[in-house]
Design a protein around this motif. Structure first.
Motif, PDB file in Angstrom:
ATOM      1  N   ARG A  54     -12.833  -3.475  -3.172  1.00 59.29           N
ATOM      2  CA  ARG A  54     -12.744  -2.023  -3.259  1.00 59.29           C
ATOM      3  C   ARG A  54     -14.165  -1.523  -3.298  1.00 59.29           C
ATOM      4  O   ARG A  54     -14.822  -1.577  -4.326  1.00 59.29           O
ATOM      5  N   ASP A  64     -13.365   5.312  -7.295  1.00 60.57           N
ATOM      6  CA  ASP A  64     -13.334   4.702  -5.961  1.00 60.57           C
ATOM      7  C   ASP A  64     -12.499   5.496  -4.962  1.00 60.57           C
ATOM      8  O   ASP A  64     -12.396   5.106  -3.800  1.00 60.57           O
ATOM      9  N   ILE A  65     -11.891   6.572  -5.384  1.00 64.43           N
ATOM     10  CA  ILE A  65     -11.106   7.390  -4.447  1.00 64.43           C
ATOM     11  C   ILE A  65     -12.055   8.165  -3.541  1.00 64.43           C
ATOM     12  O   ILE A  65     -12.954   8.859  -4.015  1.00 64.43           O
ATOM     13  N   ALA A 108     -10.967   7.724 -11.565  1.00 61.44           N
ATOM     14  CA  ALA A 108     -10.759   6.893 -10.366  1.00 61.44           C
ATOM     15  C   ALA A 108     -11.930   7.097  -9.406  1.00 61.44           C
ATOM     16  O   ALA A 108     -11.801   7.739  -8.366  1.00 61.44           O
ATOM     17  N   LEU A 146      -3.270   7.710 -10.133  1.00 64.48           N
ATOM     18  CA  LEU A 146      -4.213   7.199  -9.127  1.00 64.48           C
ATOM     19  C   LEU A 146      -5.126   6.134  -9.732  1.00 64.48           C
ATOM     20  O   LEU A 146      -5.495   5.161  -9.074  1.00 64.48           O
ATOM     21  N   HIS A 188      -9.144   2.371   2.067  1.00 62.93           N
ATOM     22  CA  HIS A 188      -9.744   3.715   2.064  1.00 62.93           C
ATOM     23  C   HIS A 188      -9.422   4.480   3.342  1.00 62.93           C
ATOM     24  O   HIS A 188      -9.996   5.540   3.582  1.00 62.93           O
ATOM     25  N   ARG A 203       0.852  -1.201   0.000  1.00 59.62           N
ATOM     26  CA  ARG A 203       0.000   0.000   0.000  1.00 59.62           C
ATOM     27  C   ARG A 203       0.878   1.238   0.000  1.00 59.62           C
ATOM     28  O   ARG A 203       1.870   1.298   0.732  1.00 59.62           O
ATOM     29  N   GLU A 253     -16.967   0.939  -3.515  1.00 64.69           N
ATOM     30  CA  GLU A 253     -17.176   2.321  -3.944  1.00 64.69           C
ATOM     31  C   GLU A 253     -18.237   2.960  -3.102  1.00 64.69           C
ATOM     32  O   GLU A 253     -19.324   2.432  -2.938  1.00 64.69           O
ATOM     33  N   ARG A 299      -6.851   4.284  -1.605  1.00 66.25           N
ATOM     34  CA  ARG A 299      -7.990   4.851  -2.310  1.00 66.25           C
ATOM     35  C   ARG A 299      -8.591   6.022  -1.551  1.00 66.25           C
ATOM     36  O   ARG A 299      -9.797   6.107  -1.347  1.00 66.25           O
ATOM     37  N   TYR A 300      -7.747   6.911  -1.083  1.00 63.95           N
ATOM     38  CA  TYR A 300      -8.242   8.167  -0.505  1.00 63.95           C
ATOM     39  C   TYR A 300      -7.288   9.290  -0.873  1.00 63.95           C
ATOM     40  O   TYR A 300      -6.107   9.052  -1.145  1.00 63.95           O
TER      41      TYR A 300
END
Ligand code: SF4
Length: 476
Positions: free
Chosen positions: A470, A317-318, A315, A270, A423, A251, A472, A278-279
């Protein structure tokens, strides 16, 4: 003779905590050992922060306690490090005779030698049998380096000195070149100085060789990384791609980003790199263009939202994190309402909300602090409530999902362990196996709390399912 003992307390941001790790690393290399408590230490160091008044107040209060202690223990070395050393150097020198060391954040590279020098000076005073306090009062602080010392970035980091075995922070740059009117950082930390890309890859590799699997890159404006490295073509996106190649790394995250430097290259990165967390921490600070202009943030709400749209297209899912200041000088109730609107429109996963307080030395401190305290409190509470409602909805939507969690340690929730998802969601989970600290484990989410999740660890054969989860979370 037993090894000298130090005690180091960190105040403020993550950057300061990492600086403290580097200082500790340096001291240990020189033969110092960590004291079990402050009372047991020969050297007491305070790594300080000037960004908020509250952090400064705690340090002044601690220095008052140390003044009393030093009367009975004149050989004790007291050091003020970090932003307050830079910002209040003159005051510390003239009014705090019990402080032996004043070292700014850009002068940590030879901190061990500075501590040695301060100890030698105190020993000399004791040997001369002069009243130590009197001599100190005349001399003021013994060792001072605020901007002209050896930068901490030149410390070859001892990667073994870190609080978590599997997680580490890496500072990619210091300082900030932005002109935000309320912020003391450009004064205390100076201009942006990026570390060479190759040095960062080498440090990350050594951390991963020592068991680290999650790295968070730190910078005040981390996505401006590299713009001062002329001729190197170093950017944050290129750095992320280089680090992504380290096989043991699982990560990779970075904080804190400035909206003006969220460009297409970074967005594409990203979107493409699977190891990236994912943030994105992208402080908006206000939802009012009038206030943003007064703060000199360099963007409008429309431009901020346009960048987010580009990001979400590539992206989706960020999740977004933000900071907000309420009660900035001149902020009207209507302008504040625009901030509430922005929070609701974007659906941030989390927001840090701060009541404005003037920091001496900033441009904003010259303005009338004209929003009454009670009104600042009200705006603070309203914005927090708006954010908490969003967070609760998002967390509630995760109940029943299986998420991959990196175990971090004991949880504050009754006898459980805790960890973070990709996340950055905090999860408390049942596990009898303390060996999962530092491991990535699948956890079935069973409940949502105000700011975190509760779950149960699934058997290892569920790991594959969890590893790629992941989830969303749609903006509200
Ligand atoms: S971008 Fe603005 S708020 Fe952030 S560190 Fe720089 S001057 Fe301070």
């Amino acid at each position: 003779m037993s090894a000298p003992k130090y005690h180091l307390t960190s105040y403020g941001c993550q950057m300061n905590k990492l600086d403290s790790e580097l200082v500790e690393s340096r001291l240990r290399q020189r033969g110092y050992v960590a004291a079990t408590s402050e009372a047991d230490a020969d050297v007491v160091l305070l790594n300080t922060c000037s960004v908020r008044q509250h952090a400064e107040d705690r340090v002044w209060s601690k220095l008052g306690t140390l003044r009393v202690r030093k009367r009975g223990q004149p050989g004790l070395v007291v050091g003020v490090l970090g932003c307050m050393a830079q910002e209040h150097q003159r005051y510390l020198l003239s009014r705090m005779p019990h402080v032996d060391l004043v070292v700014g954040p850009s002068a940590f590279g030879d901190i061990d030698q500075k501590v040695d020098a301060a100890r030698a000076q105190n020993a000399r005073i004791a040997a001369e049998r002069e009243p130590a306090r009197t001599k100190h009062e005349v001399a003021g602080a013994g060792v001072v380096a605020v901007g002209d010392g050896v930068s901490g970035d030149r410390i070859v980091r001892d990667v073994r000195v870190r609080p978590h075995r599997s997680q580490a922070y890496v500072s990619v740059m210091r300082g900030c070149n932005m002109p935000c009117t309320y912020c003391i950082v450009p004064t205390t930390r100076g201009d942006e100085v990026s570390r060479p890309l190759a040095d960062l890859v080498e440090e990350a590799q050594r951390l991963c060789d020592d068991g680290v699997t999650e790295i968070t890159l730190l910078g005040q404006t981390v996505n401006a990384y590299g713009r001062d490295l002329k001729g190197e073509h170093a950017t944050l996106a290129r750095l992320l791609r280089a680090l992504h190649e380290i096989p043991a790394l699982r990560r990779l995250a970075f904080i804190t980003s400035h909206p003006n430097f969220l460009n297409q290259e970074l967005i594409d990165t990203l979107a493409e790199l699977p190891k990236l967390a994912r943030y994105l921490h992208l402080p908006a600070q206000s939802g009012s263009n009038v206030v943003l202009k007064a703060m000199r943030r360099g963007y409008t709400v429309e431009r901020y939202l346009a960048r987010l749209e580009q990001l979400r297209e590539k992206a989706p899912d960020i999740e977004l994190h933000s900071d907000f200041i309420v009660g900035y000088p001149g902020e009207t109730a209507a302008e504040f309402e625009r901030t509430v609107d922005l929070v609701q429109q974007v659906g941030f996963a989390q927001s840090y909300v701060f009541k404005y307080s003037p920091r001496p030395g900033t441009l904003a401190a010259e303005l009338a602090d004209d929003v009454p305290e009670a009104e600042k409190e009200r705006r603070n509470a309203v914005l927090l409530a708006a954010q908490e409602a969003i967070t609760a909805r998002q967390l509630g939507a995760l109940v029943g999902q299986t998420l991959e969690v990196l175990g971090e340690g004991e949880s504050k929730v009754d006898g459980r362990l805790s960890g973070r998802t990709v996340h950055h969601r905090l999860v408390h989970f049942d596990s009898r196996d303390a060996g999962v600290v530092g491991q990535y484990v699948p956890v079935r989410i069973t409940a949502a709390l105000g700011h975190s999740l509760v779950g149960e660890r699934l058997a290892d054969d569920a790991a594959e399912a969890g590893a790629h989860d992941r989830v969303e979370v749609q903006p509200s």
